[in-house]
Design an enzyme around this catalytic site. Structure first.
Site, short mmCIF file in Angstrom:
data_model
loop_
_atom_site.label_atom_id
_atom_site.label_comp_id
_atom_site.label_asym_id
_atom_site.label_seq_id
_atom_site.Cartn_x
_atom_site.Cartn_y
_atom_site.Cartn_z
CG ASP A 18 7.76 8.27 -2.78
OD1 ASP A 18 8.84 7.78 -2.44
OD2 ASP A 18 7.16 7.95 -3.81
CD GLU A 19 3.44 7.38 2.21
OE1 GLU A 19 4.66 7.15 2.43
OE2 GLU A 19 2.65 6.51 1.83
CE LYS A 21 7.73 5.44 4.13
NZ LYS A 21 7.18 6.06 2.93
N GLY A 45 13.82 5.36 -0.77
CA GLY A 45 14.76 6.44 -0.49
C GLY A 45 14.15 7.44 0.47
CG HIS A 46 13.34 6.98 4.43
ND1 HIS A 46 12.03 7.02 4.06
CD2 HIS A 46 13.48 5.86 5.17
CE1 HIS A 46 11.40 5.98 4.56
NE2 HIS A 46 12.26 5.26 5.23
CD GLN A 226 8.91 -0.02 -0.41
OE1 GLN A 226 8.69 -0.78 0.52
NE2 GLN A 226 10.06 0.02 -1.00
CB THR A 303 14.15 6.31 -9.79
OG1 THR A 303 12.97 6.99 -9.32
CG2 THR A 303 14.19 4.92 -9.21
P1 GDP Z 1 9.74 8.98 2.44
O1 GDP Z 1 10.33 7.85 1.69
O2 GDP Z 1 8.35 8.71 2.89
O3 GDP Z 1 10.63 9.48 3.53
O4 GDP Z 1 9.58 10.19 1.44
P2 GDP Z 1 10.69 10.89 0.53
O5 GDP Z 1 11.88 11.18 1.35
O6 GDP Z 1 10.85 10.18 -0.75
O7 GDP Z 1 9.91 12.22 0.16
C1 GDP Z 1 9.69 13.16 1.03
C2 GDP Z 1 10.25 14.45 0.44
O8 GDP Z 1 9.44 15.47 0.92
C3 GDP Z 1 11.65 14.76 0.89
O9 GDP Z 1 12.32 15.46 -0.14
C4 GDP Z 1 11.44 15.65 2.10
O10 GDP Z 1 12.50 16.55 2.33
C5 GDP Z 1 10.20 16.37 1.69
N1 GDP Z 1 9.33 16.75 2.79
C6 GDP Z 1 9.01 16.07 3.91
N2 GDP Z 1 8.13 16.75 4.65
C7 GDP Z 1 7.88 17.90 3.97
C8 GDP Z 1 7.03 19.01 4.19
O11 GDP Z 1 6.30 19.09 5.18
N3 GDP Z 1 7.03 20.00 3.24
C9 GDP Z 1 7.80 19.96 2.13
N4 GDP Z 1 7.72 20.95 1.26
N5 GDP Z 1 8.60 18.91 1.88
C10 GDP Z 1 8.64 17.90 2.79
#
Ligand code: GDP
Length: 426
Positions: A18-19, A21, A45-46, A226, A303
């Site tokens: 959830d970083e 990506k 979930g991206h 992940q 989830t």
């Molecule tokens: P992933 O699986 O690594 O892509 O991560 P997720 O999509 O689950 O979580 C990332 C969440 O952080 C999403 O809701 C994005 O819109 C949000 N997000 C990504 N980069 C940033 C950022 O720089 N600032 C903020 N506030 N939200 C971000």
């Protein structure tokens, strides 16, 4: 990060997932020809935000949102076909044409309904915090050499034969686990027969496609799901996912050789979160933890589960840098820290009174470590409008410099908001 020498780039999560990506892949995909998912399943979930639209993509690489990009679901992924079709329909309904731009490896394994029943039953006893989507049992079947692959649908009579055996086995296991659920052979057969006509046209030897693309000098992005600490080998076992999320898994799961990869970008939040059970050494106490969760919107994309939140843990990121061979770092969600007056950073651990700078193998030891914090001054100004490092307040730049020094990897991107344009390229 694409340049003359870097044409095959891996993007990996370098904490507990959830970083952000999805956003980084979306930004990088603008310059890519191919985006490949190499492991995991529909549990990742991206989230990508474009204008007012938010897309949650579980299986399709987020590169699909760029019309020039070809997307591949690699052999290392366990595929849930119905979810894939639902995602394709969602994209079509919102005006995104995916025709001829998405391919699925014919060697990818299928996640079937009996895997979900097994997942639910084992989660009741093992409590690992899985998403219950059948990913773990599908990987178990893959390594137990009883998986059903996309290519098996080409000869449906073979798949029928495999199915009888697999459904029987799943039902025996469910009984052993004390579950009242049972899988029905007829339902599975009907499902495969229904899926085949839509799935097979997308099936290809995708390793060959990616190999040819690389040889032709095209730009390829390999997208992990992940994070490093959830890798089945390098993560906080047993609270891990069922695949190799780290960069080594990228070559295997995309079907190319490791020498083809020439850059690895590690995505980290400016703080730390984790979903599910298992240790999180720098977990923040309330109210700071809750504030991070609210400001960062830290609820699972698939989830809705609230994520546990804490401070940047340099031991975790140094470790992720080593096991992934990171060549660059992307720091996301810097803006979430905008209002904090002070920001602790975990620089090392103490374990049983001794200092500890490396990740212990035992999850129980990681549960006992005490983080050593360095408290950084906050900047208490909004950063969301910054587009160059120089636009950031000096305390925010100093914070990023410190993360870079502690992790030993150069910061190449800083994300300061959810939108596509809210990115700083260093
Ligand atoms: P992933 O699986 O690594 O892509 O991560 P997720 O999509 O689950 O979580 C990332 C969440 O952080 C999403 O809701 C994005 O819109 C949000 N997000 C990504 N980069 C940033 C950022 O720089 N600032 C903020 N506030 N939200 C971000």
């Amino acid at each position: 990060m694409f340049d003359k020498k870097t044409t095959c780039l891996v993007v990996v999560g370098s904490q507990w997932g959830d970083e952000g990506k999805g956003k980084l892949v979306d930004v990088l995909a603008e310059r890519a020809d191919f985006v490949v998912r190499y492991q995991g399943g529909a549990n990742a979930g991206h989230t990508v935000v474009i204008g007012d639209s938010q897309f949650v993509l579980r299986q399709i690489p987020s590169g699909i949102l760029h019309p020039r990009v070809t997307c591949v679901i690699g052999n290392g992924v366990v595929l849930e076909p119905e979810n894939l079709f639902a995602e394709l329909d969602q994209l079509r309904d919102r005006g995104i044409d995916t025709t001829g731009r998405i391919f699925v490896s014919d060697r990818a394994h299928l996640v079937l309904p009996y895997h979900k029943l097994l997942d639910a039953a084992s989660e009741r006893s093992q409590k690992l915090g899985t998403t219950g989507r059948g990913i773990g049992p599908a990987y178990e079947d893959k390594y137990g050499r009883r998986g059903i692959r996309v290519t098996d649908l080409r000869r449906i009579e073979c798949a029928e034969h495999l199915l009888t055996d697999r459904v029987d086995r799943a039902n025996r296991l469910l009984e052993m686990m004390g579950s009242g659920d049972r899988a029905r052979y007829e339902d599975h057969l009907e499902l495969l027969q229904r899926l085949a006509p839509r799935l097979l046209p997308l099936a290809a030897d995708t390793g060959l496609m990616v190999h040819r693309a690389i040889r032709a000098g095209r730009r390829v992005l390999l997208e992990g799901a992940q994070g490093a600490l959830l890798d089945v080998d390098h993560g906080t076992y047993p609270y891990v996912t069922s695949s190799n999320t780290t960069a080594g898994g990228a070559a295997v799961g995309a079907g190319i050789g490791p020498t083809a990869v020439n850059g690895v970008l590690g995505v980290v939040k400016a703080y730390t979160t984790r979903v599910g059970n298992g240790p999180l050494p720098t977990e923040a106490e309330s109210p700071a933890g809750e504030r991070l969760r609210e400001l960062g919107g830290e609820f699972g994309a698939v989830t809705g589960r609230p994520r546990r939140c804490g401070w940047f843990d340099a031991t975790v990121v140094r470790y992720a840098a080593r096991v992934n061979g990171l060549t660059g770092l992307a720091v996301t969600k810097l803006d979430v820290l905008d209002s904090f007056a002070e920001i602790p950073v975990g620089i090392a651990y103490r374990l049983d009174g001794e200092s500890c700078e490396e990740m212990p193998a035992e999850v129980e030891a990681l549960g006992r470590v005490l983080p050593i914090y360095e408290v950084r001054p906050g900047w208490q100004q909004p950063t969301g409008a910054a587009r160059r490092l120089a636009d950031l307040p000096s305390a925010a730049r100093a914070y990023l410099d410190r993360l870079e020094a502690l992790s030993g990897v150069p910061v190449r991107y800083v994300s300061v908001g959810t939108r596509r344009d809210q990115i700083i390229e260093v």
